[in-house]
Design a protein around this motif. Structure first.
Motif, PDB file in Angstrom:
ATOM      1  N   TYR A  33     -35.162   6.145 -17.967  1.00 34.12           N
ATOM      2  CA  TYR A  33     -34.491   5.651 -16.579  1.00 34.12           C
ATOM      3  C   TYR A  33     -35.498   4.150 -16.726  1.00 34.12           C
ATOM      4  CZ  TYR A  33     -33.146  10.297 -15.177  1.00 34.12           C
ATOM      5  OH  TYR A  33     -32.317  11.421 -15.095  1.00 34.12           O
ATOM      6  N   TYR A  35     -36.179   1.424 -13.591  1.00 36.66           N
ATOM      7  CA  TYR A  35     -36.423   1.060 -12.130  1.00 36.66           C
ATOM      8  C   TYR A  35     -36.846  -0.387 -11.702  1.00 36.66           C
ATOM      9  CZ  TYR A  35     -35.696   6.080 -11.426  1.00 36.66           C
ATOM     10  OH  TYR A  35     -35.526   7.333 -11.619  1.00 36.66           O
ATOM     11  N   GLN A  37     -39.149  -2.850  -9.080  1.00 39.87           N
ATOM     12  CA  GLN A  37     -39.896  -2.827  -8.037  1.00 39.87           C
ATOM     13  C   GLN A  37     -40.368  -4.246  -7.549  1.00 39.87           C
ATOM     14  OE1 GLN A  37     -43.858  -0.715  -8.480  1.00 39.87           O
ATOM     15  NE2 GLN A  37     -43.672  -0.275  -6.214  1.00 39.87           N
ATOM     16  N   LEU A  43     -38.650   0.276  -4.722  1.00 39.25           N
ATOM     17  CA  LEU A  43     -38.306   0.861  -6.053  1.00 39.25           C
ATOM     18  C   LEU A  43     -36.521   1.203  -6.124  1.00 39.25           C
ATOM     19  CD1 LEU A  43     -41.209   3.164  -6.374  1.00 39.25           C
ATOM     20  CD2 LEU A  43     -40.333   1.613  -8.331  1.00 39.25           C
ATOM     21  N   PHE A  45     -33.325   2.142  -8.331  1.00 45.06           N
ATOM     22  CA  PHE A  45     -32.967   2.546  -9.772  1.00 45.06           C
ATOM     23  C   PHE A  45     -31.975   1.610 -10.394  1.00 45.06           C
ATOM     24  CE2 PHE A  45     -31.083   5.237 -13.016  1.00 45.06           C
ATOM     25  CZ  PHE A  45     -29.561   5.079 -12.780  1.00 45.06           C
ATOM     26  N   TRP A  48     -29.570   4.806 -16.488  1.00 49.81           N
ATOM     27  CA  TRP A  48     -30.226   5.985 -16.845  1.00 49.81           C
ATOM     28  C   TRP A  48     -29.565   6.038 -18.325  1.00 49.81           C
ATOM     29  CZ3 TRP A  48     -27.933  11.318 -15.178  1.00 49.81           C
ATOM     30  CH2 TRP A  48     -28.599  12.185 -16.034  1.00 49.81           C
ATOM     31  N   LEU A  88     -41.784  -5.987 -11.208  1.00 50.61           N
ATOM     32  CA  LEU A  88     -42.154  -4.820 -11.807  1.00 50.61           C
ATOM     33  C   LEU A  88     -41.160  -3.905 -12.192  1.00 50.61           C
ATOM     34  CD1 LEU A  88     -44.877  -3.821 -13.264  1.00 50.61           C
ATOM     35  CD2 LEU A  88     -45.052  -2.237 -11.381  1.00 50.61           C
ATOM     36  N   LEU A  90     -39.995  -0.641 -14.035  1.00 56.79           N
ATOM     37  CA  LEU A  90     -40.877   0.480 -14.735  1.00 56.79           C
ATOM     38  C   LEU A  90     -39.700   1.293 -15.638  1.00 56.79           C
ATOM     39  CD1 LEU A  90     -42.546   1.512 -11.203  1.00 56.79           C
ATOM     40  CD2 LEU A  90     -43.662   0.880 -13.314  1.00 56.79           C
TER      41      LEU A  90
ATOM     42  N   GLY B  43     -48.355   2.501 -13.056  1.00 59.06           N
ATOM     43  CA  GLY B  43     -46.965   2.924 -12.883  1.00 59.06           C
ATOM     44  C   GLY B  43     -47.176   4.519 -12.104  1.00 59.06           C
ATOM     45  N   PHE B  90     -45.208   7.098  -2.535  1.00 57.24           N
ATOM     46  CA  PHE B  90     -43.661   6.952  -2.424  1.00 57.24           C
ATOM     47  C   PHE B  90     -43.389   8.340  -2.310  1.00 57.24           C
ATOM     48  CE2 PHE B  90     -43.043   2.260  -3.172  1.00 57.24           C
ATOM     49  CZ  PHE B  90     -44.141   2.107  -4.085  1.00 57.24           C
ATOM     50  N   ASP B  98     -30.885  13.994 -11.413  1.00 59.34           N
ATOM     51  CA  ASP B  98     -30.331  12.575 -11.522  1.00 59.34           C
ATOM     52  C   ASP B  98     -31.429  11.690 -10.852  1.00 59.34           C
ATOM     53  OD1 ASP B  98     -27.283  10.911 -10.805  1.00 59.34           O
ATOM     54  OD2 ASP B  98     -28.910  10.454 -12.165  1.00 59.34           O
ATOM     55  N   LYS B  99     -31.260  10.391 -10.957  1.00 62.82           N
ATOM     56  CA  LYS B  99     -31.993   9.244 -10.506  1.00 62.82           C
ATOM     57  C   LYS B  99     -32.758   9.697  -9.119  1.00 62.82           C
ATOM     58  CE  LYS B  99     -28.656   6.780  -7.454  1.00 62.82           C
ATOM     59  NZ  LYS B  99     -27.523   7.569  -7.907  1.00 62.82           N
ATOM     60  N   LEU B 100     -33.882   8.938  -9.161  1.00 64.50           N
ATOM     61  CA  LEU B 100     -34.904   9.210  -8.258  1.00 64.50           C
ATOM     62  C   LEU B 100     -34.559   7.942  -6.986  1.00 64.50           C
ATOM     63  CD1 LEU B 100     -38.315   9.590 -10.053  1.00 64.50           C
ATOM     64  CD2 LEU B 100     -37.181  11.326  -8.429  1.00 64.50           C
ATOM     65  N   PHE B 102     -36.301   6.285  -3.672  1.00 67.06           N
ATOM     66  CA  PHE B 102     -37.578   6.135  -3.124  1.00 67.06           C
ATOM     67  C   PHE B 102     -37.271   5.703  -1.869  1.00 67.06           C
ATOM     68  CE2 PHE B 102     -40.116   7.075  -6.837  1.00 67.06           C
ATOM     69  CZ  PHE B 102     -39.329   6.860  -7.969  1.00 67.06           C
ATOM     70  N   GLY B 103     -38.654   6.106  -1.156  1.00 66.68           N
ATOM     71  CA  GLY B 103     -38.786   5.437   0.094  1.00 66.68           C
ATOM     72  C   GLY B 103     -39.406   4.197  -0.013  1.00 66.68           C
TER      73      GLY B 103
END
Lengths: 117, 112
Positions: A33, A35, A37, A43, A45, A48, A88, A90, B43, B90, B98-100, B102-103
């Motif tokens: 994955y 991501y 930031q 953060l 997505f 994938w 950033l 990730l 990370g 977070f 699936d994908k995360l 995030f807050g």
């Protein structure tokens, strides 16, 4: 066991250039994955990959692209860089969708800091 | 679509005091719930996760979280914090692995 590795650690580019970021997953992990930031945006997505195929894509323009190689490492390419791409980036890896586990945890790398001037 | 709201952008607390970091989520389907920690220039590290079963989840470094389905919350708690807990936290949700999502994160600052 080695964790997720990303290179380079830092990358400085100017607007309009292209950036290539690389990610090596944990041995045995087939899903990767990406991501972003960014300051003030949190953060988000990006992409994938699993078993060499793109499985899902976030709400980013087509100039963000990538691929996954036969050894499951991955590359993120950002074309026509804009100042807002500074962030950033990730990478995370996990066991693939073929795993029988209820849920496979995503393990994150340290990130690549991209600065666009 | 799913979304995550972390109600506090910053939480200052003195060492050895208890702390709660709040997280609410929105989803029309069942989700998996997570808390991650990010130390400066690093990370993300998984603190704990809720997949199913007991609503009280214990994680690493003495953290725990409680899943409350009726309030769609997943607050993170620690009874006594240390200076080393200073970091960004977070909350995230995932649908079927699936994908995360995030807050926006909560900056925990622990003072001596």
């Amino acid at each position: 066991e080695a964790g997720v590795t990303q290179s380079p650690t830092h990358l400085i580019k100017t607007s309009g250039q292209q950036a290539t970021l690389r990610c090596s997953p944990i041995s045995g992990h087939t899903s990767v994955y990406w991501y972003q930031q960014a300051l003030g945006l949190g953060l988000q997505f990006l992409l994938w990959y699993d078993e060499g195929e793109e499985r899902n894509r976030g709400n980013f323009p087509p100039r963000f692209s990538g691929r996954q190689f036969p050894n499951y490492s991955s590359e993120l390419n950002v074309n026509a860089l804009e100042l807002e791409d500074s962030a950033l980036y990730l990478c995370a890896s996990k066991l693939g969708t073929g795993s029988p586990s209820l849920y496979n945890e995503q393990f994150f790398g340290p990130g690549t800091r991209l600065t666009v001037l | 679509a799913q979304s995550v709201t972390q109600l506090d952008s910053q939480v200052p607390v003195f060492e050895e005091a208890p702390v709660e970091l709040r997280c609410n989520y929105s989803s029309s389907v069942s989700v998996y719930l997570f808390w991650y920690v990010q130390y400066p220039n690093q990370g993300l590290q998984l603190l704990l996760k809720y997949l199913s079963g007991s609503t009280l989840v214990k994680g690493i470094n003495g953290f725990e979280a409680e899943f409350n389905k009726s309030q769609t919350s997943f607050h993170l708690r620690k009874p006594s914090v240390h200076i080393s807990d200073t970091a960004e936290y977070f909350c995230a949700v995932s649908v079927y692995g699936d994908k995360l999502i995030f807050g926006t994160g909560t900056r925990l600052q622990v003072f001596p």
